[in-house]
Design an enzyme around this catalytic site. Structure first.
Site, PDB file in Angstrom:
ATOM      1  N   ASP A   1     141.745  14.787 149.430  1.00  0.00           N
ATOM      2  CA  ASP A   1     141.936  15.289 148.006  1.00  0.00           C
ATOM      3  C   ASP A   1     141.210  16.654 147.794  1.00  0.00           C
ATOM      4  O   ASP A   1     140.193  16.694 148.063  1.00  0.00           O
ATOM      5  CB  ASP A   1     141.216  14.020 147.159  1.00  0.00           C
ATOM      6  CG  ASP A   1     141.155  14.741 145.590  1.00  0.00           C
ATOM      7  OD1 ASP A   1     141.429  15.932 145.511  1.00  0.00           O
ATOM      8  OD2 ASP A   1     140.758  13.852 144.882  1.00  0.00           O
TER       9      ASP A   1
ATOM     10  N   LYS B   1     144.008  23.999 138.792  1.00  0.00           N
ATOM     11  CA  LYS B   1     142.759  24.320 139.100  1.00  0.00           C
ATOM     12  C   LYS B   1     142.677  25.620 140.097  1.00  0.00           C
ATOM     13  O   LYS B   1     141.728  25.954 140.465  1.00  0.00           O
ATOM     14  CB  LYS B   1     142.273  23.130 139.999  1.00  0.00           C
ATOM     15  CG  LYS B   1     142.102  21.842 138.973  1.00  0.00           C
ATOM     16  CD  LYS B   1     141.236  20.621 139.945  1.00  0.00           C
ATOM     17  CE  LYS B   1     141.312  19.391 139.188  1.00  0.00           C
ATOM     18  NZ  LYS B   1     140.696  19.117 137.820  1.00  0.00           N
TER      19      LYS B   1
ATOM     20  N   HIS C   1     137.061  10.596 143.031  1.00  0.00           N
ATOM     21  CA  HIS C   1     137.404  10.821 141.628  1.00  0.00           C
ATOM     22  C   HIS C   1     138.463   9.579 141.440  1.00  0.00           C
ATOM     23  O   HIS C   1     138.963   8.954 142.404  1.00  0.00           O
ATOM     24  CB  HIS C   1     138.640  11.838 141.416  1.00  0.00           C
ATOM     25  CG  HIS C   1     139.032  12.317 140.445  1.00  0.00           C
ATOM     26  ND1 HIS C   1     140.094  11.720 139.790  1.00  0.00           N
ATOM     27  CD2 HIS C   1     138.390  13.180 139.436  1.00  0.00           C
ATOM     28  CE1 HIS C   1     140.186  12.226 138.545  1.00  0.00           C
ATOM     29  NE2 HIS C   1     139.408  13.224 138.298  1.00  0.00           N
TER      30      HIS C   1
ATOM     31  N   CYS D   1     135.597  11.216 135.713  1.00  0.00           N
ATOM     32  CA  CYS D   1     136.519  10.295 136.374  1.00  0.00           C
ATOM     33  C   CYS D   1     135.731   9.889 137.732  1.00  0.00           C
ATOM     34  O   CYS D   1     136.352   9.812 138.734  1.00  0.00           O
ATOM     35  CB  CYS D   1     137.905  10.859 136.508  1.00  0.00           C
ATOM     36  SG  CYS D   1     138.703  11.285 134.961  1.00  0.00           S
TER      37      CYS D   1
ATOM     38  N   GLN E   1     139.624  20.068 144.370  1.00  0.00           N
ATOM     39  CA  GLN E   1     138.271  20.891 144.077  1.00  0.00           C
ATOM     40  C   GLN E   1     138.317  22.033 145.055  1.00  0.00           C
ATOM     41  O   GLN E   1     137.312  22.818 144.923  1.00  0.00           O
ATOM     42  CB  GLN E   1     137.004  20.077 143.700  1.00  0.00           C
ATOM     43  CG  GLN E   1     137.160  19.301 142.508  1.00  0.00           C
ATOM     44  CD  GLN E   1     137.287  20.063 141.198  1.00  0.00           C
ATOM     45  OE1 GLN E   1     136.946  21.421 141.091  1.00  0.00           O
ATOM     46  NE2 GLN E   1     137.439  19.239 140.389  1.00  0.00           N
TER      47      GLN E   1
HETATM   48  N1  C6P Z   1     139.120  16.465 138.011  1.00  0.00           N
HETATM   49  C1  C6P Z   1     137.376  17.217 136.431  1.00  0.00           C
HETATM   50  O1  C6P Z   1     137.096  17.912 135.372  1.00  0.00           O
HETATM   51  P1  C6P Z   1     144.755  16.191 138.398  1.00  0.00           P
HETATM   52  O2  C6P Z   1     144.382  15.852 137.031  1.00  0.00           O
HETATM   53  O3  C6P Z   1     145.828  15.175 139.063  1.00  0.00           O
HETATM   54  O4  C6P Z   1     144.951  17.686 138.287  1.00  0.00           O
HETATM   55  O5  C6P Z   1     143.459  16.208 139.363  1.00  0.00           O
HETATM   56  C2  C6P Z   1     142.697  14.771 139.605  1.00  0.00           C
HETATM   57  C3  C6P Z   1     141.635  15.197 140.260  1.00  0.00           C
HETATM   58  C4  C6P Z   1     141.649  14.504 141.669  1.00  0.00           C
HETATM   59  N2  C6P Z   1     140.564  14.735 142.433  1.00  0.00           N
HETATM   60  C5  C6P Z   1     139.565  15.404 142.172  1.00  0.00           C
HETATM   61  C6  C6P Z   1     138.214  15.615 142.837  1.00  0.00           C
HETATM   62  C7  C6P Z   1     139.308  16.030 140.711  1.00  0.00           C
HETATM   63  O6  C6P Z   1     138.298  16.613 140.388  1.00  0.00           O
HETATM   64  C8  C6P Z   1     140.580  15.816 139.992  1.00  0.00           C
HETATM   65  C9  C6P Z   1     140.312  16.474 138.256  1.00  0.00           C
HETATM   66  C10 C6P Z   1     138.942  16.922 136.770  1.00  0.00           C
HETATM   67  O7  C6P Z   1     136.553  17.028 137.407  1.00  0.00           O
HETATM   68  C11 C6P Z   1     139.644  16.227 135.529  1.00  0.00           C
HETATM   69  S1  C6P Z   1     139.004  14.698 135.643  1.00  0.00           S
END
Ligand code: C6P
Length: 430
Positions: free
Chosen positions: A222, A248, A144, A386, A225
């Protein structure tokens, strides 16, 4: 070690086992989520955008409301009842996160705004202390932007270089045959996702960390998910840093955490300055507070931390092994249905995927699929998620994505398939 064989995620608990806990009543849990009852565009909401953010149960909404109604005050500052209560709840929430991840203690948990800020913290603070010109950072092609852009910035600051572990193609696995050749000096740090937000791939994080550790390379996982979907134990994984977001995992937005190994955190400089992160300040010099407060400048998101702890209580009462089994079942059911739709191209592993399913329908733009699905009350996400470099690698610009959580049902997957068939007809498909 043949890493390909470790790519299989933990399996679902067997309901035949005599010691298995009673199966979860998934339908009944839906009553805890008021939003799931609403209509969208005159149709019952089918919320399949859980990878973007999850819905919130009453337990979380009420914990936040209770805090603001009865305990609201700033933390670590006052010597009055409310400040003491707010501090106890805030630090109690930190301890709850530590137990959730099986960290060695609450001091290894730093509150952040979410996964993105957690990774930026490591890239800035660890990067400032450790990256030198000529060093490399190993990432994967499925990262991401949040686990990519902070490293681009850190590499630019330090004169370091980025190197990528490839993804195999539409089946979305890491090309682990390349790992041994890539995980070598001058690589100083290896950052990778646990679960891909576009492909649904579940990476063999423990094996990846073990390989890096043997070579003295620092690891960043990371877990955006994964943390709310499958058991995540930082000691079993063996990572140095792990990042995740509250929103999440049924918690509020604007809160998340970084879990870091204490020895590394102790060596890192602060990355933001301000109140609450110091032990003493003079006009020209300051002394930092101990970890974790050294990394938490300013008034924190107290209500967010309390809401996140309530979310953790909620999902742990269900059990993340059960949640993962349910996610996987729904994903497998969806894949079976989607495969029957003519002209549909699926992305991601053929099996053992998390509850994330990306696809393209004929040559209809993903934004059009998602916009029309919304007219039927079905919330999907369309776009690059992203993951622009991954999209380029796959030769596409976007996908439509359905992502599941424990309150989703097989009937909702049926509805998704019905709606996609309608969309196909609408755009002139046979
Ligand atoms: N993906 C999706 O719709 P934040 O925004 O900091 O809570 O998470 C960022 C992020 C980092 N790593 C992974 C693997 C992610 O999936 C995400 C967030 C969302 O897929 C928003 S783009």
């Amino acid at each position: 070690m043949n890493l390909h064989q470790t790519q299989t995620p933990p399996s679902a608990p067997s309901s035949a086992s005599p010691s298995a806990p009673p199966p979860v009543d998934w339908e009944a849990l839906r009553a805890d989520f008021p939003i799931l009852d609403r209509q969208v565009n005159g149709r019952p909401l089918v919320y399949l955008d859980n990878a973007a953010t999850s819905q919130k149960p009453l337990a979380v909404i009420e914990a936040i409301e209770r805090y603001y109604r009865s305990d609201n005050a700033n933390v670590h500052r006052g010597f009055h009842e409310l400040s003491n209560r707010a501090t106890a709840a805030y630090e109690g929430a930190r301890a709850r996160v530590a137990r959730f991840l099986n960290a060695r203690g609450p001091d290894e948990i730093i509150w952040t705004r979410g996964t993105t800020e957690s990774i930026n913290l490591v890239a800035n603070a660890w990067g400032a202390a450790n990256l030198r010109p000529g060093d490399s950072i190993l990432l994967t092609e499925m990262e991401h932007h949040s686990n990519l852009v902070p490293w681009q910035l850190a590499a630019r600051r330090a004169g370091a270089r980025l190197v990528y572990l490839p993804v195999t193609g539409d089946d979305g696995l890491l090309d682990l045959r390349r790992l041994d050749a890539l995980l070598v000096p001058p690589v100083k740090l290896f950052a990778f996702t646990h679960v891909s937000n576009t492909l649904g791939t579940v990476n063999p994080v423990s094996a990846l960390c073990a390989h890096a550790r043997e070579r003295g390379i620092v690891t960043v996982v990371d877990a955006a998910q994964s943390a709310g979907h499958l058991p995540v134990d930082v000691q079993a994984i063996g990572c140095d840093f792990l990042a995740f977001s509250g929103h999440k995992i049924c918690g509020p937005t604007g809160i998340g955490a970084l879990c870091g190994r204490r020895e590394l955190l102790d060596q890192m400089p602060p990355w933001q300055g301000g109140g609450d992160m110091i032990s003493s300040v003079d006009f020209f010099e300051s002394q930092w507070d101990a970890v974790p407060h050294k990394f938490e400048a300013g008034t924190p998101n107290i209500a967010g931390a309390i809401g996140m702890a309530a979310a953790i209580d909620y999902i742990e009462a269900i059990g993340r092994d059960h949640i993962f089994a349910h996610d996987q079942e729904l994903a497998a059911y969806a894949v079976t249905g989607l495969r029957e739709i003519p002209g549909l191209r699926l992305f991601g592993p053929p099996e053992h995927r998390a509850g994330v399913v990306s696809f393209l329908l004929d040559d209809i733009h993903a934004h059009d699929v998602v916009t029309v699905a919304d007219r039927f009350g079905v919330a999907l996400r369309g776009g690059h998620h992203c993951n622009q470099p991954l999209m380029r690698k796959l030769g596409i610009v976007s996908t439509a994505r359905a992502s599941f959580y424990f309150y989703n049902t097989a009937a909702e997957v049926d509805r998704l398939i019905e709606v996609l068939l309608e969309i196909r007809k609408f755009f002139g498909g046979a």
